[in-house]
Design an enzyme around this catalytic site. Sequence first.
Site, PDB file in Angstrom:
ATOM      1  N   ASP A 295       1.017  -1.185   0.079  1.00 50.14           N
ATOM      2  CA  ASP A 295       0.102   0.095  -0.057  1.00 50.14           C
ATOM      3  C   ASP A 295       0.840   1.253  -0.014  1.00 50.14           C
ATOM      4  OD1 ASP A 295      -2.176   1.718   0.038  1.00 50.14           O
ATOM      5  OD2 ASP A 295      -3.258   0.564   1.726  1.00 50.14           O
TER       6      ASP A 295
HETATM    7  C1  NOJ Z   1      -3.950   3.757   0.190  1.00 45.64           C
HETATM    8  C2  NOJ Z   1      -5.377   2.837  -0.067  1.00 45.64           C
HETATM    9  O1  NOJ Z   1      -5.279   2.383   1.210  1.00 45.64           O
HETATM   10  C3  NOJ Z   1      -5.238   1.752  -1.000  1.00 45.64           C
HETATM   11  O2  NOJ Z   1      -6.659   1.015  -0.789  1.00 45.64           O
HETATM   12  C4  NOJ Z   1      -5.229   2.603  -2.244  1.00 45.64           C
HETATM   13  O3  NOJ Z   1      -5.331   1.476  -3.346  1.00 45.64           O
HETATM   14  C5  NOJ Z   1      -3.785   3.231  -2.543  1.00 45.64           C
HETATM   15  N1  NOJ Z   1      -3.925   4.088  -1.303  1.00 45.64           N
HETATM   16  C6  NOJ Z   1      -3.749   3.851  -3.862  1.00 45.64           C
HETATM   17  O4  NOJ Z   1      -4.557   4.809  -4.014  1.00 45.64           O
END
Ligand code: NOJ
Length: 752
Positions: A295
């Site tokens: 993430d």
């Molecule tokens: C953080 C989020 O937790 C995740 O779900 C997302 O795909 C990413 N950012 C990218 O935007």
Amino acid sequence: MNKTLTKTFILLLVITAFSCKTESNNSNANTSEATTPYDAKVDSLMSLMTPQEKIGQTVMYSGGWSVTGPVVSSNNQKFIKEGSVGAMLNVYSVKGTRDLQKMAVEETRLGIPLLFGYDVIHGFKTIFPINLGLAASWDLEDIEKGSRIAAEEASAEGIHWTFAPMVDIARDPRWGRISEGAGEDVYLGSEIAKAYVKGFQGDDLSKHNTILACAKHFVGYGAAQAGRDYHTVNMGMDELRNVYLPPFEAAVDAGVETFMTAFNEVNGVPATGNKFIFRDILRDEWGFNGFVVTDYTAINELVMHGFAEDRKHATELAIKAGVDQDMMSSANREFLEELANEGTVNIALINDACRRILLAKYKLGLFDDPYRYCDEQREKEVVYKPEFLEAARKSAAMCSVLLKNDDETLPLDKNQTIALIGPLVKDKENILGNWGAAGDRKGKAISIHQGIQDYVADSKIIFAKGCEIEGDDASEFGQAISAARRADKVVMVLGEDYDMSGEAASRTNIKLPGRQTDLIKAIRKAVPNKKIILVLMNGRPLDLSEEDILADAILETWFPGTSGGYGVADVLFGAYNPSAKLPVTFPRTLGQVPIYYNMKNTGRPIPDHDPHEDYKSHYLDTPNTPLYPFGHGLSYTTFEYSDTEFSSKIIGFSDTLTVSATITNTGDYDGYEVVQFYVHDKVGSITRPVKELKGFQKVFLKKGESKTVSFELSAEDLKFYNLEEFTVEPGVFEIAIKGTSDFDFEQSFILE
Ligand code: NOJ
């Protein structure tokens, strides 16, 4: 050799290699080695790559078109040209992606195409209801169709990969990301996970309208302590194995190509550095062959967690744990080479990661044509196609849950005058919900007001905003009261702002925000005998205990998406008979949280004859039961369940039990009913939930019609993790076919 010649030479090598597979240098002996038609090409390409170029494939940066995490400045274009970037997120459109792709393909030594990822969560341009709402449809076909449409649109705008589905089980409405998942249940969540994966990835990834899916966030993210986003997760193996992992395994079974790490720690080890979950479970037990992305900045966060000494150490821990691609930490780019040179990280791990990412690019056909997702003509034709908007309208209707409908308050009568009151009546911004991707929150979105205008003349609508979603201003209550007095019925559209749910959007108060509850109270007082219909838009279960008393009917529409106004109006006026059921429990009060239907019994459950008996597992001030249970949802008609029958009262471990019941539409409307099949394993070597959903079917019944609905159950369906292994244990199982989770079992069978 000049660049063009080098590339021609490389291309020839890659093509030749197609027919003469070279020896794989995949070091991970435990990874199940599915061979693909592209292995030889990948080997051949990798034999030409420098360690820096291989590391480059493991790096992802944001193009900054959408902000989905802390803004980190980076010199993306320079890094792309150096061949140090494998993927980009938050860039879309044919032009935007083509420009960057050109840099990667034409200005780097090997010309390896970039992968473009984006959060296509519940639609790309045509936005469907938020995912919790989609789950309320219990309609796997519709969910698959919606994600197919999302993939059509996203792929037409240069996107190769969605960071979806989010398959985190969520049982705490304080946690804002509950809106992005399928709710609280393991079985429903697992079936929905598969539907999303199939929809996004289609039947053939090499088609230009399919995109990679990503199961996230591995694992336990929904169990954040106190519902606070990113917070600590501590759970035993019973909960981890039997509740939180199964939807991820279902996604693997459905062929999901990628996984994303979770931000949280799991029992003391942050997910992004957690070997047990990535190497032992995901790779070794489940045989996952795709690639794992972190993430956003999650490698760097290993330092904040107190798990890594510094970013270099974090980089080492992440790749050793099984991470292949680094989203936004810049860690792999800065430290991996050094770690490999000094022997701390085996180059074989870098090879593994690079190989998996290249394989995904081959599967998508990007080496045949890096611009295959960049076709202006297709972009124009595909985005917001009328049939997509129509599908979104249908979804909005199918996802709206009729929580309450006293005295047949709904459907509305077109000939009556309606007072349309509330801050969300004319809203086009919030209606898309969180993660609205590239959806248009102005022109394209259809408000509830517009939807209702489609059914009744303007002269029959009296609008008053009443108050804002948040804030303390009650100065417009008077206008709202006056509107209510002049109308036959009152429809109030209330709820949350779209950014009160989603990432980093936890709440400690799950009531309607601002003065909205006061507004209903004021109207109820002013028109004590008029019917009030509450239409809700929100991203989480709310505490509706007061609204449940004040309103005659309540329709939970979640955030219903681009065509939401039309779809919700279809339900309000009876063109669509509501069929949705809650995928998550609505508590009476926040103090009951976490509350979910498939809880454990405890050693001191409340006796039926006396809910207040002392020294039992209950509260002094509130019943244990929820306001609206999982599986609840009314229809304009009524359904009667009868004649539950078993193929046998005793089954062996290799038998299949068939259970059937007759469902009759006893009301005045044709309609769909979501028929639910529950089991209770009465005694286990570890305790089992009081109820578990094991199947469901959505059936259409004309008024007066009866249908027999059957479910099959095998020993495999009864397996669970008993803290040592997965097992099925003999014994007595209670069983029921019902239209809600709120019932007492009456029948059983024996497994021996
Ligand atoms: C953080 C989020 O937790 C995740 O779900 C997302 O795909 C990413 N950012 C990218 O935007």
